[in-house]
Scaffold this motif. Structure first.
Motif, PDB file in Angstrom:
ATOM      1  N   SER A   1       0.807  -1.220   0.000  1.00 42.63           N
ATOM      2  CA  SER A   1       0.000   0.000   0.000  1.00 42.63           C
ATOM      3  C   SER A   1       0.842   1.273   0.000  1.00 42.63           C
ATOM      4  CB  SER A   1      -0.920   0.013   1.223  1.00 42.63           C
ATOM      5  OG  SER A   1      -0.167   0.068   2.423  1.00 42.63           O
ATOM      6  N   LEU A   2       2.181   1.145   0.090  1.00 43.80           N
ATOM      7  CA  LEU A   2       3.047   2.321   0.173  1.00 43.80           C
ATOM      8  C   LEU A   2       3.870   2.491  -1.092  1.00 43.80           C
ATOM      9  CD1 LEU A   2       4.596   2.107   3.761  1.00 43.80           C
ATOM     10  CD2 LEU A   2       2.417   3.116   3.060  1.00 43.80           C
ATOM     11  N   ARG A   3       4.176   3.736  -1.413  1.00 49.52           N
ATOM     12  CA  ARG A   3       5.144   4.024  -2.472  1.00 49.52           C
ATOM     13  C   ARG A   3       5.846   5.339  -2.139  1.00 49.52           C
ATOM     14  NH1 ARG A   3       0.067   5.145  -4.425  1.00 49.52           N
ATOM     15  NH2 ARG A   3      -0.246   7.130  -5.501  1.00 49.52           N
ATOM     16  N   TRP A   4       7.088   5.419  -2.556  1.00 46.81           N
ATOM     17  CA  TRP A   4       7.907   6.614  -2.338  1.00 46.81           C
ATOM     18  C   TRP A   4       7.812   7.483  -3.573  1.00 46.81           C
ATOM     19  CZ3 TRP A   4      10.436   8.816   1.671  1.00 46.81           C
ATOM     20  CH2 TRP A   4      11.382   9.796   1.390  1.00 46.81           C
ATOM     21  N   VAL A   5       7.370   8.740  -3.395  1.00 50.73           N
ATOM     22  CA  VAL A   5       7.199   9.663  -4.517  1.00 50.73           C
ATOM     23  C   VAL A   5       7.934  10.959  -4.180  1.00 50.73           C
ATOM     24  CG1 VAL A   5       5.570  10.898  -5.983  1.00 50.73           C
ATOM     25  CG2 VAL A   5       4.938   8.667  -5.032  1.00 50.73           C
TER      26      VAL A   5
ATOM     27  N   SER B   1       0.454   6.627   0.928  1.00 52.91           N
ATOM     28  CA  SER B   1      -0.134   5.429   1.518  1.00 52.91           C
ATOM     29  C   SER B   1      -1.570   5.270   1.037  1.00 52.91           C
ATOM     30  CB  SER B   1      -0.099   5.543   3.051  1.00 52.91           C
ATOM     31  OG  SER B   1      -0.781   4.479   3.664  1.00 52.91           O
ATOM     32  N   ASP B   2      -1.866   4.146   0.411  1.00 53.02           N
ATOM     33  CA  ASP B   2      -3.238   3.871  -0.027  1.00 53.02           C
ATOM     34  C   ASP B   2      -4.039   3.385   1.171  1.00 53.02           C
ATOM     35  OD1 ASP B   2      -2.671   4.516  -2.678  1.00 53.02           O
ATOM     36  OD2 ASP B   2      -1.951   2.491  -3.105  1.00 53.02           O
ATOM     37  N   ASP B   3      -4.658   4.324   1.870  1.00 50.48           N
ATOM     38  CA  ASP B   3      -5.450   4.000   3.053  1.00 50.48           C
ATOM     39  C   ASP B   3      -6.672   4.917   3.100  1.00 50.48           C
ATOM     40  OD1 ASP B   3      -4.796   6.508   4.377  1.00 50.48           O
ATOM     41  OD2 ASP B   3      -2.838   5.687   4.852  1.00 50.48           O
ATOM     42  N   PRO B   4      -7.590   4.718   4.027  1.00 48.69           N
ATOM     43  CA  PRO B   4      -8.823   5.503   4.030  1.00 48.69           C
ATOM     44  C   PRO B   4      -8.772   6.777   4.862  1.00 48.69           C
ATOM     45  CG  PRO B   4      -9.027   3.676   5.566  1.00 48.69           C
ATOM     46  CD  PRO B   4      -7.656   3.558   4.943  1.00 48.69           C
TER      47      PRO B   4
ATOM     48  N   ASP C   1      -2.297  -6.729   9.896  1.00 42.70           N
ATOM     49  CA  ASP C   1      -2.370  -7.614   8.746  1.00 42.70           C
ATOM     50  C   ASP C   1      -2.684  -6.963   7.412  1.00 42.70           C
ATOM     51  OD1 ASP C   1      -4.955  -6.990   9.550  1.00 42.70           O
ATOM     52  OD2 ASP C   1      -5.772  -8.947   9.016  1.00 42.70           O
ATOM     53  N   ARG C   2      -3.348  -5.809   7.358  1.00 42.56           N
ATOM     54  CA  ARG C   2      -3.854  -5.328   6.069  1.00 42.56           C
ATOM     55  C   ARG C   2      -3.211  -4.052   5.546  1.00 42.56           C
ATOM     56  NH1 ARG C   2     -10.381  -6.596   6.542  1.00 42.56           N
ATOM     57  NH2 ARG C   2     -10.139  -8.863   6.744  1.00 42.56           N
ATOM     58  N   ARG C   3      -2.725  -3.228   6.424  1.00 40.72           N
ATOM     59  CA  ARG C   3      -2.132  -1.966   5.970  1.00 40.72           C
ATOM     60  C   ARG C   3      -1.201  -1.434   7.040  1.00 40.72           C
ATOM     61  NH1 ARG C   3      -7.714  -0.497   6.558  1.00 40.72           N
ATOM     62  NH2 ARG C   3      -7.880  -0.416   4.294  1.00 40.72           N
ATOM     63  N   VAL C   4      -0.464  -0.387   6.695  1.00 46.19           N
ATOM     64  CA  VAL C   4       0.377   0.298   7.673  1.00 46.19           C
ATOM     65  C   VAL C   4      -0.514   1.211   8.509  1.00 46.19           C
ATOM     66  CG1 VAL C   4       2.350   1.816   8.015  1.00 46.19           C
ATOM     67  CG2 VAL C   4       2.340   0.194   6.111  1.00 46.19           C
ATOM     68  N   LEU C   5      -0.349   1.154   9.824  1.00 45.59           N
ATOM     69  CA  LEU C   5      -1.145   1.974  10.742  1.00 45.59           C
ATOM     70  C   LEU C   5      -0.256   3.081  11.297  1.00 45.59           C
ATOM     71  CD1 LEU C   5      -2.991  -0.908  12.635  1.00 45.59           C
ATOM     72  CD2 LEU C   5      -3.759   0.392  10.632  1.00 45.59           C
TER      73      LEU C   5
END
Length: 329
Positions: A183-187, A193-196, A217-221
């Motif tokens: 869910s992460l990428r460096w730009v 972070s693709d999160d809500p 388990d599902r994303r970086v918090l």
């Protein structure tokens, strides 16, 4: 989608730590949703028995109420570890020292997800008086449910940190965050972070404390507030191996030549690993693993390198040739 903006000092301040308080808190999610966390069933079976004991249930109730499903955690409950090898007592001291106004602020911030529980309301109304109950709940649950398994949990977490440190050393922050989670990428100068949560946070020269989590388990918090150290918890690698002790490779043709213990280690060393991680995964003692690794290194089958305070071992190309031959490839 959220983004964390980095300056040069923030990149230099990226650091890793193991957080026993995070594992203590987040283990409640697994208890509340065992289907989602089925990988932890060996631990869950015992934890469910433990939490039903009346002497435990009454003391951990404050923690249960603050970690309800579909709710948000108040940030003061999971402070980033102050140093890489912080123990539970240090982190509990951090929580106990939380100013009352911060306790109230963090509790109120969770209301959009779910109304406060009865203990949450009591803690909001009397933070100084009720916070010790929460600290006690954390200590009791750690002692009862986490401490018996802490050596194997810590070994997995430290092996993950060693792997991430190697990525940072080899390819910098871009490679680290690009491989930290899907869910992460460096730009450019930021992590997207693709999160809500729709966060837009400038680290402001304070760096970023990262810790792997076995119940994440599902994303970086993220733990991102202007007046507290920024932190993030990401899913640990190889969590499916945590509760397993694979048999040694006694039937392997290679095991008949070099011994089952050394063959088992070579089969695990296609990726870099520490001695403690290899001991956990094979069921051998650390001393036994060290002896086997020394022999394999002397034979040119294992390489070793130091990353911070960790020594990483990895199979060489000669080991890969032997493994392929023993498998008939």
């Amino acid at each position: 989608m959220s983004q964390l903006r980095f300056g040069a000092s923030d990149v230099a301040g990226v650091r890793f730590a193991v957080s026993p308080v995070w594992e203590t808190v987040s283990s409640m999610w697994a208890l509340a949703d065992p289907v989602r966390h089925a990988v932890h069933l060996p631990w869950l079976d015992q934890a469910r028995v433990t939490i039903r004991r009346p002497d435990v249930a009454v003391r951990v109730r404050p923690l249960v109420e603050l970690t309800r499903p579909r709710g948000w955690l108040p940030d003061f409950l999971t402070p980033p570890a102050a140093r890489p090898d912080a123990d539970l007592a240090e982190q509990l001291d951090q929580i106990a020292a939380t100013p009352p106004d911060v306790v109230v602020r963090d509790l109120l911030a969770t209301i959009p997800a779910r109304p406060l529980s009865p203990f949450g309301q009591a803690l909001r109304d009397d933070p100084a008086g009720r916070l010790p109950e929460l600290v006690t709940a954390l200590r009791v649950w750690y002692d009862e449910a986490i401490a018996p398994e802490w050596p194997r949990i810590r070994a997995l977490l430290e092996a993950d940190i060693a792997h991430r440190a190697a990525l940072l050393a080899e390819g910098g922050a871009g490679q680290l965050f690009g491989q930290l989670h899907a869910s992460l990428r460096w730009v450019g100068d930021r992590v997207v972070s693709d999160d809500p949560w729709q966060l837009d946070f400038d680290l402001g020269g304070r760096g970023l404390a990262l810790n792997p989590g076995i119940f994440t388990d599902r994303r970086v918090l993220w733990n991102l507030l202007e007046d507290s150290p920024p932190g993030g918890t990401y899913p640990v690698r190889a969590v499916a191996t945590l509760w397993e002790t694979p048999p040694l490779a006694a039937g392997d043709p290679l095991a008949r030549v070099i011994g089952s213990g050394r063959a088992a280690l070579l089969n695990l060393l296609d990726a870099a690993a520490t001695t403690t991680d290899l001991a956990r995964r094979t069921g051998m003692s650390c001393g036994n693993v060290s002896q086997h690794l020394a022999a394999l290194h002397a034979a040119g089958l294992v390489s070793r390198s130091r990353q911070g305070r960790h020594v990483l071992y990895r199979g060489t190309e000669a080991a890969a040739v032997l493994l392929r031959a023993s498998r008939g490839e």
